[in-house]
Design a protein around this motif. Structure first.
Motif, PDB file in Angstrom:
ATOM      1  N   ARG A 162      12.560   4.634  -8.234  1.00  0.00           N
ATOM      2  CA  ARG A 162      12.270   3.158  -7.844  1.00  0.00           C
ATOM      3  C   ARG A 162      11.389   2.943  -6.880  1.00  0.00           C
ATOM      4  NH1 ARG A 162      13.591  -1.390 -10.561  1.00  0.00           N
ATOM      5  NH2 ARG A 162      14.876  -0.255 -12.268  1.00  0.00           N
ATOM      6  N   ALA A 163      11.784   3.529  -5.681  1.00  0.00           N
ATOM      7  CA  ALA A 163      11.250   3.348  -4.461  1.00  0.00           C
ATOM      8  C   ALA A 163       9.658   3.828  -4.438  1.00  0.00           C
ATOM      9  CB  ALA A 163      11.937   3.936  -3.312  1.00  0.00           C
ATOM     10  N   ASP A 164       9.699   4.998  -5.270  1.00  0.00           N
ATOM     11  CA  ASP A 164       8.298   5.413  -5.373  1.00  0.00           C
ATOM     12  C   ASP A 164       7.414   4.566  -6.232  1.00  0.00           C
ATOM     13  OD1 ASP A 164       8.719   7.552  -3.714  1.00  0.00           O
ATOM     14  OD2 ASP A 164       8.936   9.053  -5.352  1.00  0.00           O
ATOM     15  N   GLU A 165       7.861   3.909  -7.258  1.00  0.00           N
ATOM     16  CA  GLU A 165       7.152   3.090  -7.970  1.00  0.00           C
ATOM     17  C   GLU A 165       6.920   1.826  -7.231  1.00  0.00           C
ATOM     18  OE1 GLU A 165       4.992   1.423 -11.039  1.00  0.00           O
ATOM     19  OE2 GLU A 165       5.651   3.560 -10.915  1.00  0.00           O
ATOM     20  N   ALA A 166       7.712   1.466  -6.278  1.00  0.00           N
ATOM     21  CA  ALA A 166       7.470   0.281  -5.494  1.00  0.00           C
ATOM     22  C   ALA A 166       6.231   0.525  -4.515  1.00  0.00           C
ATOM     23  CB  ALA A 166       8.572  -0.179  -4.696  1.00  0.00           C
ATOM     24  N   LEU A 167       6.192   1.940  -4.010  1.00  0.00           N
ATOM     25  CA  LEU A 167       5.046   2.190  -3.036  1.00  0.00           C
ATOM     26  C   LEU A 167       3.908   2.287  -3.881  1.00  0.00           C
ATOM     27  CD1 LEU A 167       6.514   5.324  -1.105  1.00  0.00           C
ATOM     28  CD2 LEU A 167       5.490   3.054  -0.275  1.00  0.00           C
ATOM     29  N   HIS A 168       3.860   2.712  -5.217  1.00  0.00           N
ATOM     30  CA  HIS A 168       2.766   2.756  -6.034  1.00  0.00           C
ATOM     31  C   HIS A 168       1.974   1.424  -6.257  1.00  0.00           C
ATOM     32  CE1 HIS A 168      -0.128   4.285  -8.937  1.00  0.00           C
ATOM     33  NE2 HIS A 168       0.354   3.646  -9.777  1.00  0.00           N
ATOM     34  N   ILE A 169       2.966   0.347  -6.619  1.00  0.00           N
ATOM     35  CA  ILE A 169       2.620  -0.949  -6.777  1.00  0.00           C
ATOM     36  C   ILE A 169       1.996  -1.542  -5.538  1.00  0.00           C
ATOM     37  CG2 ILE A 169       3.502  -3.216  -6.918  1.00  0.00           C
ATOM     38  CD1 ILE A 169       5.503  -2.165  -9.042  1.00  0.00           C
ATOM     39  N   VAL A 170       2.479  -1.202  -4.403  1.00  0.00           N
ATOM     40  CA  VAL A 170       1.907  -1.802  -3.145  1.00  0.00           C
ATOM     41  C   VAL A 170       0.666  -1.275  -2.889  1.00  0.00           C
ATOM     42  CG1 VAL A 170       2.078  -1.938  -0.534  1.00  0.00           C
ATOM     43  CG2 VAL A 170       4.146  -2.042  -1.906  1.00  0.00           C
ATOM     44  N   ASP A 171       0.334   0.151  -3.180  1.00  0.00           N
ATOM     45  CA  ASP A 171      -0.912   0.429  -2.852  1.00  0.00           C
ATOM     46  C   ASP A 171      -1.984   0.133  -3.863  1.00  0.00           C
ATOM     47  OD1 ASP A 171      -2.635   2.801  -2.164  1.00  0.00           O
ATOM     48  OD2 ASP A 171      -2.512   3.493  -4.086  1.00  0.00           O
ATOM     49  N   LYS A 172      -1.491  -0.215  -5.043  1.00  0.00           N
ATOM     50  CA  LYS A 172      -2.412  -0.945  -6.067  1.00  0.00           C
ATOM     51  C   LYS A 172      -2.733  -2.582  -5.755  1.00  0.00           C
ATOM     52  CE  LYS A 172      -0.378   0.494  -9.913  1.00  0.00           C
ATOM     53  NZ  LYS A 172       0.030   0.755 -11.277  1.00  0.00           N
ATOM     54  N   ALA A 173      -1.884  -2.897  -5.313  1.00  0.00           N
ATOM     55  CA  ALA A 173      -2.021  -4.509  -5.043  1.00  0.00           C
ATOM     56  C   ALA A 173      -2.845  -4.793  -3.764  1.00  0.00           C
ATOM     57  CB  ALA A 173      -0.769  -5.159  -5.141  1.00  0.00           C
ATOM     58  N   GLY A 174      -2.423  -3.814  -2.781  1.00  0.00           N
ATOM     59  CA  GLY A 174      -3.105  -4.177  -1.410  1.00  0.00           C
ATOM     60  C   GLY A 174      -4.516  -3.382  -1.570  1.00  0.00           C
TER      61      GLY A 174
END
Length: 518
Positions: free
Chosen positions: A204-216
């Protein structure tokens, strides 16, 4: 996104026209002396310098080259009406981001991340406000040089587990680094013991990192160019970004809440595992419900920031270390000689050995200098109009400290592209150069408050690996050594591209020491 590339370009051009006219009128009022902007490429009407930016490659290198082309440490570009000021030396970065930090510590507006996804809780992305000040104070309280010593057992445990995995499957060292980096931060932040890569908390933490990368990712979202779009209804054509933001926000909110709530429940049952969250919750003393809820939200945000800011960066630093050891075997040998002399071969290094291992410490510093995890750090935003060396810097300008340029400045670090830890042991090295290493973690008041924890964990991982393993160049079918290219990803994260290497225990005794940690 539902917008087509043609629509995106058309709206961007309209935004640029409006911004250009608006800023010309405003500049005449705010800059009556008609001072120039800092030097930079001339650009074209409306688009500004949009076409001057490299479409592929290393933009931080392009900014440093412009600095040389225009003989100026400070560079200015304008993109669709947005002013961007890049600082390419430590001197100008110190002058503005440190000495004038009271007006240079804000963050650029990020409508997609901060306003639609609610990421303003993050210490790294939040504007310069009371929430940021309170979060940073909490961060410093628990992660200052003295406080991080309490987490040493967790770091040793994670490092030893990493060594055992390395002994079992050395070819999977990148996966082992990822598991170690994510696991130790989850342990420090929440007391969660991660043993495998498929741990649900880690995933779940890795997916959150992936979201941050795409959103930012800069330029990916039209709402970041036209913030007013955030008010349109979700059902309108082209509003897919709002539906995506809502889904991502829900996921990240769950990522934040699950480990935090688990710690609270464990504390209520009396089963406390020491961690940042449990220690911080123990210190909450507010009796007023609103004040207590605010303090708990701060703790939740700092805990999540600890993971999001630390996992990928730690992984990149350790991967860079393995690349350097592969490319510079003489550095590896010198560090191992020091470790053998000070630590011996009948035990593993400990934190108490660090003062007696100056070259090993220099290796860690040189890894940070040689290639930064974030060559640009996170951009700042100036809050008021300013004048520097006769140049006008308008309020709202995005101000970027070019960490890569600072740490590859020949005036501070001769032969900067060579990996040479000995430079930090040279008695002639300047104090400015020694202090510059901190810019691998940012600038001014926005300097990463977790840098002490990051450096201590990097040190024990590198020292333990050097004491027990040899890293060598891989060989081709003919037995010839394969020289790594030493290339790093061209994006905003400086991660080593895949490279072949051979990792093996230095001796049978070293392998026994590693396995004995189990």
């Amino acid at each position: 996104m539902a917008f087509s590339s043609t629509q995106y370009l058309a709206l961007s051009v309209l935004a640029g026209v409006w911004a250009s006219v608006y800023y010309r009128v405003r500049q005449r009022k705010r800059n009556p002396s008609r001072l120039p902007y800092p030097p930079g490429p001339k650009g074209i009407p409306i688009l500004g310098n949009l076409l001057d930016l490299p479409r592929e490659g290393y933009i931080y290198k392009a900014f440093r080259q412009w600095s040389r082309d225009f003989d100026s440490a400070i560079i200015h570009v304008q993109i669709l009406g947005t002013h961007i000021v890049v600082l390419n030396t430590k001197e100008v970065a110190d002058d503005l981001l440190d000495n004038r930090s009271s007006i240079y510590s804000d963050r650029p507006r990020m409508p997609m991340m901060n306003e639609l996804m609610g990421f303003a809780w993050s210490v790294g992305f939040t504007p310069y406000n009371d929430w940021w000040k309170h979060s940073r104070r909490l961060f410093h309280q628990h992660f200052n040089p003295s406080a991080v010593e309490r987490f040493r057992p967790k770091k040793l445990k994670a490092t030893h587990a990493f060594l055992r995995r390395l002994a079992d499957k050395p070819e999977d060292f990148r996966d082992h680094v990822r598991l170690m980096a994510g696991g130790v931060i989850l342990d420090i932040a929440y007391g969660i013991d991660v043993q495998t890569a498929d741990d649900p908390y880690l995933q779940r933490a890795d997916e959150a990192l992936h979201i941050v990368d795409k959103a930012g990712n800069p330029g990916s979202w039209l709402v970041d160019v036209l913030p007013a779009l955030k008010y349109i209804p979700e059902w309108l054509p082209g509003a897919g970004f709002k539906r995506q933001a809502r889904a991502w926000r829900a996921f990240v909110d769950r990522f934040m809440a699950m480990p935090f709530d688990a710690v609270k429940e464990n504390m209520q049952r009396g089963g406390v595992v020491p961690s940042f969250t449990s220690l911080a919750l123990r210190d909450v003393t507010a009796e007023d419900e609103a004040a207590r809820r605010y303090q708990e939200e701060l703790i939740k945000g700092v805990g999540a920031t600890t993971y999001l800011a630390g996992a990928d960066t730690t992984m990149s630093v350790i991967a860079t270390f393995f690349l350097a050891m592969t490319m510079y075997p003489e550095v590896q040998r010198r560090a191992q000689e020091e470790l053998d002399q000070v630590v011996g071969k009948d035990r593993l290094p400990d934190f108490t050995d660090e003062p007696s291992l100056p070259y090993t410490t220099a290796v860690m510093k040189e890894v940070l200098r040689w290639q930064q995890v974030a060559p640009f750090a996170i951009p700042h935003c100036v809050m008021t109009d300013d004048v520097y060396n006769g140049y006008f810097i308008p309020a709202g300008s995005i101000v970027i400290g070019n960490s890569w340029a600072v740490l590859h400045d020949e005036n501070l670090f001769p032969d900067p592209f060579t990996f040479n830890p000995g430079r930090f042991l040279d008695p002639n090295i300047s104090q400015r150069a020694l202090a510059a290493v901190d810019h691998a973690f940012g600038f001014g008041r926005r300097l990463c408050p977790g840098r002490f924890m990051a450096m201590s964990f990097a040190w024990i991982t590198m020292a333990s690996t050097l004491a027990t393993f040899a890293v060598e160049k891989a060989r081709d079918a003919d037995g010839k050594e394969i020289d790594p290219t030493g290339a790093f990803s061209p994006g905003i994260m400086g991660t080593p591209e895949d490279f072949p290497c051979i990792i093996k225990p230095r001796s049978r005794e070293a392998e026994d020491l590693v396995r004995a940690t189990a």
